[in-house]
Enzyme design. Structure first.
Site, short mmCIF file in Angstrom:
data_model
loop_
_atom_site.label_atom_id
_atom_site.label_comp_id
_atom_site.label_asym_id
_atom_site.label_seq_id
_atom_site.Cartn_x
_atom_site.Cartn_y
_atom_site.Cartn_z
N TYR A 142 0.84 -1.20 0.00
CA TYR A 142 0.00 0.00 0.00
C TYR A 142 0.87 1.26 0.00
CZ TYR A 142 -3.57 3.34 1.52
OH TYR A 142 -4.42 4.42 1.61
N LYS B 237 1.29 4.17 -2.94
CA LYS B 237 0.96 5.57 -2.64
C LYS B 237 2.17 6.47 -2.84
CE LYS B 237 -3.35 4.98 -1.71
NZ LYS B 237 -4.39 5.68 -2.45
N SER C 118 -12.38 3.01 6.32
CA SER C 118 -12.69 2.49 4.98
C SER C 118 -13.56 1.26 5.12
CB SER C 118 -11.40 2.09 4.26
OG SER C 118 -10.55 3.17 4.10
#
Length: 153
Positions: free
Chosen positions: A102, A106, A137
């Site tokens: 992740y 990013k 989320s």
């Protein structure tokens, strides 16, 4: 004003993004503001996450937004106006344990959009990145040993 039109897009499916962008441009003629706000993440140790899942995260968080941006960009350049926004993550600036794929995706997105910002200045196209801290989320709880199901969307 324009009537709203719902267009479904799986941002991790790079092969369909061009067609979706064409559909949007055919419907409305232009895009004034593009907000890239889709993301996918998984939590787990580096050695526990498959390379296939690493690639899926990179497709959704890096290749998806840049593919959509590149599809819309020529229209903005020809009109010499537009605004592109990347809703990213603080993990695009710092990495934390158990979020390697992740954070890497990013970081890559921040690098791309920082370069794009400099390139688009001559065309009066604004490029912004927003890097919020942790947010809630949607999350699917995984079955034991099923990393694919532990993806956050």
């Amino acid at each position: 004003t324009y009537a709203p039109k719902l267009i479904l897009l799986d941002i991790s499916d790079i092969s369909c993004i061009q067609d979706v962008a064409k559909e949007i441009l055919n419907c409305y003629g232009c895009v004034d503001i593009l907000i890239n706000n889709a993301s996918m993440k998984v939590k787990g140790a580096v050695q526990s996450i498959s390379l296939e899942l690493d690639k899926k995260i990179m497709d959704a968080n890096y290749f998806g937004p840049i593919t959509l941006t590149k599809a819309i960009l020529p229209n903005m350049i020809s009109r010499r106006t537009g605004q592109i926004v990347l809703i990213n993550s603080i993990q695009g600036k710092i990495g934390i344990p158990f979020r390697a794929a992740y954070a890497a995706s990013k970081h890559a997105a921040v690098g791309f959009f920082d370069c794009l910002r400099a390139e688009m200045e001559e065309f009066d196209i604004s490029v912004s990145t927003v890097n919020p801290t942790f947010i809630c989320s949607y999350h699917r709880l995984p079955a034991p040993g099923n990393w694919e199901a532990s993806i956050w969307k």
